[in-house]
Scaffold this active site. Structure first.
Site, PDB file in Angstrom:
ATOM      1  N   ARG A 138       1.181  -0.720   0.228  1.00  0.00           N
ATOM      2  CA  ARG A 138       0.090  -0.311   0.080  1.00  0.00           C
ATOM      3  C   ARG A 138       0.795   1.419  -0.199  1.00  0.00           C
ATOM      4  O   ARG A 138       0.453   1.844  -0.815  1.00  0.00           O
ATOM      5  CB  ARG A 138      -1.123   0.059   1.133  1.00  0.00           C
ATOM      6  CG  ARG A 138      -2.013  -0.906   1.685  1.00  0.00           C
ATOM      7  CD  ARG A 138      -3.010  -1.478   0.228  1.00  0.00           C
ATOM      8  NE  ARG A 138      -3.731   0.224   0.096  1.00  0.00           N
ATOM      9  CZ  ARG A 138      -4.430   0.711  -1.550  1.00  0.00           C
ATOM     10  NH1 ARG A 138      -4.121  -0.316  -2.036  1.00  0.00           N
ATOM     11  NH2 ARG A 138      -4.589   1.797  -1.099  1.00  0.00           N
ATOM     12  N   ILE A 139       2.029   1.529   0.784  1.00  0.00           N
ATOM     13  CA  ILE A 139       2.520   2.665   0.913  1.00  0.00           C
ATOM     14  C   ILE A 139       4.024   2.260  -0.857  1.00  0.00           C
ATOM     15  O   ILE A 139       4.325   3.491  -0.855  1.00  0.00           O
ATOM     16  CB  ILE A 139       3.125   2.354   2.483  1.00  0.00           C
ATOM     17  CG1 ILE A 139       2.069   2.482   3.503  1.00  0.00           C
ATOM     18  CG2 ILE A 139       4.090   3.850   2.306  1.00  0.00           C
ATOM     19  CD1 ILE A 139       1.553   3.628   3.456  1.00  0.00           C
ATOM     20  N   CYS A 289       2.229   6.317  10.848  1.00  0.00           N
ATOM     21  CA  CYS A 289       0.883   7.151  10.485  1.00  0.00           C
ATOM     22  C   CYS A 289       0.340   8.081  11.592  1.00  0.00           C
ATOM     23  O   CYS A 289       0.410   9.051  11.152  1.00  0.00           O
ATOM     24  CB  CYS A 289      -0.223   6.882   9.399  1.00  0.00           C
ATOM     25  SG  CYS A 289      -0.533   5.445   9.833  1.00  0.00           S
ATOM     26  N   THR A 319      -6.478  -2.576   8.209  1.00  0.00           N
ATOM     27  CA  THR A 319      -4.877  -2.346   7.258  1.00  0.00           C
ATOM     28  C   THR A 319      -5.499  -3.473   6.678  1.00  0.00           C
ATOM     29  O   THR A 319      -6.014  -4.864   7.184  1.00  0.00           O
ATOM     30  CB  THR A 319      -4.407  -1.875   7.460  1.00  0.00           C
ATOM     31  OG1 THR A 319      -3.345  -2.971   9.049  1.00  0.00           O
ATOM     32  CG2 THR A 319      -4.050  -0.246   8.124  1.00  0.00           C
ATOM     33  N   GLY A 348       1.525   2.394  18.876  1.00  0.00           N
ATOM     34  CA  GLY A 348       2.966   2.692  19.857  1.00  0.00           C
ATOM     35  C   GLY A 348       2.878   4.269  19.655  1.00  0.00           C
ATOM     36  O   GLY A 348       4.339   5.160  20.109  1.00  0.00           O
TER      37      GLY A 348
END
Length: 481
Positions: A138-139, A289, A319, A348
């Site tokens: 995806r990225i 993100c 995701t 995180g």
């Protein structure tokens, strides 16, 4: 003539002006590496209607619509200057000119405002910098789209190769198809062809070599003519310095991770701490993100009001790490069906704040819920401030930050009362302040921050890569400090 006739005639006139802007914007980009912006939004490769909509958006920030009749003179003035590579915001030029009382002509004012990018001051264009994508999910594919879009005159970042594991028959054709069409972000803007014999994808004239490897140690990039490259690891498989060092093969100079780094790997949020990077640092992370979404507004709020402590709750789109239907997963809840459930999970991002904002002494906690939408998330940032304030003061401040501050590429601002998550698909900002949802009472402020966790984050990654590669061109007029 009726009111409707007047309105239609006005629209057609503005269409004609916007149409005349397109070749000017394109020529500046191709020949001089100048990106024309309007309130931090690029106008490069935009349609007539898109240019008009971008001008109209200014009313949500500045309180009134910006007309193409106001910005065209500044755009024409730019063509008369000896410009070097830069980003020039004609929206800011128009706004600052309106506030200037010296009686300068548009040409004189523009020349003064962009003087740092002209004549002896201008940056000389170099040969460009090679970029390699390790992983094409995806990225990876969105970063590829952005690199291709920003190739400009060919002297900036150059996507030379992607590295993936072999996937069987017609692997390269299928990967090219995923780059060409995206269910969320739409069609690729341009043309893509595939040369299977040479294992190459050609996208808008960019020849991208597809390299098959199961491990970084299998690749010698110099064999493909790649040198001094920046490798972007989109797999998240290696997140500490030892693991990421495996990418430092012949032809690779720096490694950028698109996931939170562990140990002593610097976590960089562009706009906040990118200038702390040492020139000799070869391994770095772009954090997550969500970290990119909360850190810029958190810094802005701390700068003005001070922050005692805070909590961030992210309502995050699902995701690929989650399952479509209930199935085994190493994480208990993420094994449950992503499109059918809200799923409590960990984040995180709160702990990552300390890496990006080491001077922030406030304790920040965080949690996350994955929800059944494919893209765009919202972070709810609940802050106890060091002083009392009110809603109007916070709104005015954040509006100004989004418009004129060094964080204007990271923080956007919207006043639309009916905005929902899908409205922010494709946003290039790290986060968008929802003005209507803001709550302030005394020393407590609750910010609602939308963010495209795919595309907005990918834009932040590109900004970091531009910075470490030396092709992050300055923006004019310079933002207020």
């Amino acid at each position: 003539m009726t009111v409707n006739d007047d309105s239609f005639t006005n629209w057609k006139n503005r269409e004609e002006i916007a149409e005349s802007m397109i070749p000017i914007i394109g020529k500046l980009h191709r020949e001089r590496d100048v990106t024309v912006l309007l309130h931090s939004r690029s106008l490069v490769n935009k349609s007539v209607v898109s240019i008009l909509k971008t001008h109209r958006f200014a009313r949500q920030i500045a309180g009134e619509e910006l007309s193409v009749t106001e910005t065209l003179p500044f755009l024409k003035a730019l063509t008369e200057l000896d410009l070097g590579p830069s980003q020039i915001d004609i929206g800011m030029l128009a706004a600052t000119y309106k506030a200037d009382d010296r009686g300068l002509t548009v040409e004189a004012f523009t020349a003064e405002a962009v003087a740092g990018a002209t004549g002896a001051n201008k940056i000389e264009r170099g040969e460009g910098r090679d970029v390699v994508l390790y992983g094409f999910g995806r990225i990876g594919r969105l970063v590829a789209r952005l690199l291709i879009e920003k190739s400009g005159s060919g002297t900036g970042l150059r996507l030379r190769a992607i590295v993936v594991r072999g996937g069987g028959d017609q692997d390269i054709v299928k990967r090219a198809s995923l780059l060409r069409r995206d269910s969320i972000h739409g069609q690729f803007q341009g043309t893509i062809t595939v040369d299977e014999a040479n294992s190459t994808i050609n996208a808008n004239g960019n020849a991208i070599k597809v390299i098959y490897a199961n491990d970084p140690s299998e690749v010698d990039y110099t064999a493909y003519g790649i040198k001094n490259a920046i490798l972007i690891d989109n797999t998240g498989k290696w997140r500490d310095r030892e693991g990421l060092s495996g990418h430092l093969r012949p032809g690779i100079d720096k490694v950028v991770l698109t996931a939170p780094g562990k140990g002593d790997v610097p976590n960089i949020v562009h706009g906040v701490n990118h200038d702390t990077l040492k020139p000799d640092e070869r391994i770095l992370s772009c954090a997550s993100c969500t970290t990119n979404a909360i850190v810029p507004p958190l810094k802005a709020m701390d700068d003005e009001f001070g922050v005692e402590r805070g909590h961030v709750e992210t309502v995050h789109s699902f995701t690929n790490d989650q399952n479509l239907l209930d199935n085994y997963h190493k994480s208990e809840r993420r094994g449950r069906s992503a499109p059918l459930n809200m799923v409590i999970t960990e984040t995180g991002a709160a702990s990552a704040v300390a890496k990006a904002l080491p001077d922030l002494k406030a304790r920040i906690t965080g949690s996350s819920i994955r929800v059944p939408v494919p893209d765009v998330s919202i972070a709810i940032l609940n802050l106890q401030l060091k002083r009392d304030t009110n809603r109007e003061e916070v709104l005015d401040y954040l509006r100004d930050v989004s418009l004129t501050s060094p964080l204007r590429r990271q923080i956007d601002f919207i006043t639309a009362p009916d905005a929902v998550s899908s409205d922010f698909i494709g946003s290039r900002h790290a986060s968008i302040v929802d003005a209507g949802a803001l709550k302030v009472e005394g020393d407590n402020a609750i910010l609602y921050l939308w963010y495209d966790n795919e595309f907005g984050y990918s834009c932040q990654v590109i900004r970091v890569v531009q910075h470490v590669s030396g092709v992050e061109y300055p923006t004019y007029p310079a933002p207020a400090v």
